[in-house]
Design a protein around this motif. Structure first.
Motif, PDB file in Angstrom:
ATOM      1  N   ASP A 142       0.799  -1.223   0.000  1.00  0.00           N
ATOM      2  CA  ASP A 142       0.000   0.000   0.000  1.00  0.00           C
ATOM      3  C   ASP A 142       0.833   1.275   0.000  1.00  0.00           C
ATOM      4  O   ASP A 142       0.387   2.313   0.456  1.00  0.00           O
ATOM      5  CB  ASP A 142      -0.950  -0.001   1.196  1.00  0.00           C
ATOM      6  CG  ASP A 142      -0.203  -0.031   2.519  1.00  0.00           C
ATOM      7  OD1 ASP A 142       1.030  -0.245   2.508  1.00  0.00           O
ATOM      8  OD2 ASP A 142      -0.836   0.161   3.567  1.00  0.00           O
ATOM      9  N   ALA A 188      -6.176   5.822   0.638  1.00  0.00           N
ATOM     10  CA  ALA A 188      -7.203   4.785   0.762  1.00  0.00           C
ATOM     11  C   ALA A 188      -8.201   4.860  -0.387  1.00  0.00           C
ATOM     12  O   ALA A 188      -8.662   3.838  -0.893  1.00  0.00           O
ATOM     13  CB  ALA A 188      -7.920   4.926   2.100  1.00  0.00           C
ATOM     14  N   LYS A 189      -8.514   6.066  -0.836  1.00  0.00           N
ATOM     15  CA  LYS A 189      -9.471   6.209  -1.932  1.00  0.00           C
ATOM     16  C   LYS A 189      -8.914   5.701  -3.255  1.00  0.00           C
ATOM     17  O   LYS A 189      -9.667   5.437  -4.185  1.00  0.00           O
ATOM     18  CB  LYS A 189      -9.899   7.669  -2.085  1.00  0.00           C
ATOM     19  CG  LYS A 189      -8.782   8.597  -2.534  1.00  0.00           C
ATOM     20  CD  LYS A 189      -9.268  10.018  -2.669  1.00  0.00           C
ATOM     21  CE  LYS A 189      -8.118  10.904  -3.138  1.00  0.00           C
ATOM     22  NZ  LYS A 189      -8.508  12.279  -3.256  1.00  0.00           N
ATOM     23  N   THR A 239      -6.939   2.901  -3.494  1.00  0.00           N
ATOM     24  CA  THR A 239      -6.721   1.456  -3.477  1.00  0.00           C
ATOM     25  C   THR A 239      -7.923   0.759  -4.110  1.00  0.00           C
ATOM     26  O   THR A 239      -9.067   1.115  -3.853  1.00  0.00           O
ATOM     27  CB  THR A 239      -6.496   0.928  -2.045  1.00  0.00           C
ATOM     28  OG1 THR A 239      -7.594   1.316  -1.234  1.00  0.00           O
ATOM     29  CG2 THR A 239      -5.213   1.451  -1.457  1.00  0.00           C
ATOM     30  N   PRO A 240      -7.647  -0.235  -4.947  1.00  0.00           N
ATOM     31  CA  PRO A 240      -8.764  -0.937  -5.581  1.00  0.00           C
ATOM     32  C   PRO A 240      -9.570  -1.715  -4.554  1.00  0.00           C
ATOM     33  O   PRO A 240      -9.025  -2.221  -3.582  1.00  0.00           O
ATOM     34  CB  PRO A 240      -8.082  -1.882  -6.566  1.00  0.00           C
ATOM     35  CG  PRO A 240      -6.640  -1.836  -6.295  1.00  0.00           C
ATOM     36  CD  PRO A 240      -6.367  -0.723  -5.355  1.00  0.00           C
ATOM     37  N   ARG A 241     -10.867  -1.778  -4.749  1.00  0.00           N
ATOM     38  CA  ARG A 241     -11.711  -2.557  -3.854  1.00  0.00           C
ATOM     39  C   ARG A 241     -12.808  -3.212  -4.671  1.00  0.00           C
ATOM     40  O   ARG A 241     -13.193  -2.730  -5.727  1.00  0.00           O
ATOM     41  CB  ARG A 241     -12.294  -1.696  -2.743  1.00  0.00           C
ATOM     42  CG  ARG A 241     -13.212  -0.601  -3.198  1.00  0.00           C
ATOM     43  CD  ARG A 241     -13.693   0.259  -2.020  1.00  0.00           C
ATOM     44  NE  ARG A 241     -14.585   1.284  -2.477  1.00  0.00           N
ATOM     45  CZ  ARG A 241     -15.909   1.177  -2.508  1.00  0.00           C
ATOM     46  NH1 ARG A 241     -16.478   0.078  -2.087  1.00  0.00           N
ATOM     47  NH2 ARG A 241     -16.652   2.158  -2.940  1.00  0.00           N
ATOM     48  N   ARG A 242     -13.299  -4.312  -4.152  1.00  0.00           N
ATOM     49  CA  ARG A 242     -14.366  -5.044  -4.827  1.00  0.00           C
ATOM     50  C   ARG A 242     -15.696  -4.460  -4.384  1.00  0.00           C
ATOM     51  O   ARG A 242     -15.926  -4.211  -3.211  1.00  0.00           O
ATOM     52  CB  ARG A 242     -14.288  -6.514  -4.469  1.00  0.00           C
ATOM     53  CG  ARG A 242     -15.328  -7.349  -5.153  1.00  0.00           C
ATOM     54  CD  ARG A 242     -14.941  -8.809  -5.109  1.00  0.00           C
ATOM     55  NE  ARG A 242     -15.972  -9.669  -5.623  1.00  0.00           N
ATOM     56  CZ  ARG A 242     -16.292  -9.812  -6.893  1.00  0.00           C
ATOM     57  NH1 ARG A 242     -15.641  -9.125  -7.796  1.00  0.00           N
ATOM     58  NH2 ARG A 242     -17.241 -10.633  -7.270  1.00  0.00           N
ATOM     59  N   ILE A 243     -16.593  -4.269  -5.312  1.00  0.00           N
ATOM     60  CA  ILE A 243     -17.902  -3.708  -5.030  1.00  0.00           C
ATOM     61  C   ILE A 243     -18.926  -4.836  -5.171  1.00  0.00           C
ATOM     62  O   ILE A 243     -19.024  -5.472  -6.228  1.00  0.00           O
ATOM     63  CB  ILE A 243     -18.235  -2.546  -5.985  1.00  0.00           C
ATOM     64  CG1 ILE A 243     -17.192  -1.436  -5.811  1.00  0.00           C
ATOM     65  CG2 ILE A 243     -19.650  -2.042  -5.751  1.00  0.00           C
ATOM     66  CD1 ILE A 243     -17.278  -0.345  -6.822  1.00  0.00           C
TER      67      ILE A 243
END
Length: 147
Positions: free
Chosen positions: A40, A123-124, A126-130
């Protein structure tokens, strides 16, 4: 004995184009560095061998990361140089930071001639799963074939 050097004029022009003042062979050229992403955060390692730690400065302003350092030469008085290949003077390097980093959380260390800078990923960014809501169970469609 007079020696002819066909590259002397080319070397002189190249030194002037690269920013070295005429008559000085001690001007710094660059600050070599590596930049990579791990987990990160980004890591920047810049080689600054022989640089006084007190002269190293790292700052961030308007999305620009600036690295500054200075290497001094021994007093030229009474010194007869045999070889002089190490650059001395002020070094500076600037990098433009993207919006996806947390500039207020950047940290730096200087050890064994290497300046290491840790640049956290925001944090905004970083990839995230929706998760998708409202999806019904899979329906199977049967078809019949007539022969």
């Amino acid at each position: 004995m007079l020696r002819f050097d066909p590259f002397h004029d080319i070397d002189t022009v190249a030194r002037q184009l690269l920013g070295e003042a005429a008559g000085t062979a001690r001007a710094p050229r660059f600050m070599p560095m590596d930049l990579f992403k791990t987990g990160d955060h980004y890591v920047l390692n810049a080689d600054l061998p022989g640089v006084d730690p007190g002269s190293v400065d790292v700052s961030v302003e308007n999305g620009t990361l600036t690295l500054r350092a200075e290497r001094s030469l021994p007093s030229a008085e009474g010194v007869q140089w045999i070889a002089s290949e190490r650059f001395a003077g002020r070094f500076m390097r600037q990098l433009t930071l993207g919006e996806g980093v947390e500039a207020d959380k950047i940290s730096a260390t200087y050890q064994d001639g290497v300046l290491s800078i840790m640049i956290p990923v925001a944090a905004k960014a970083t990839p995230r799963r929706i998760e998708i809501s409202g999806m019904s169970a899979k329906k199977s469609i049967e078809t019949s074939s007539s022969s």
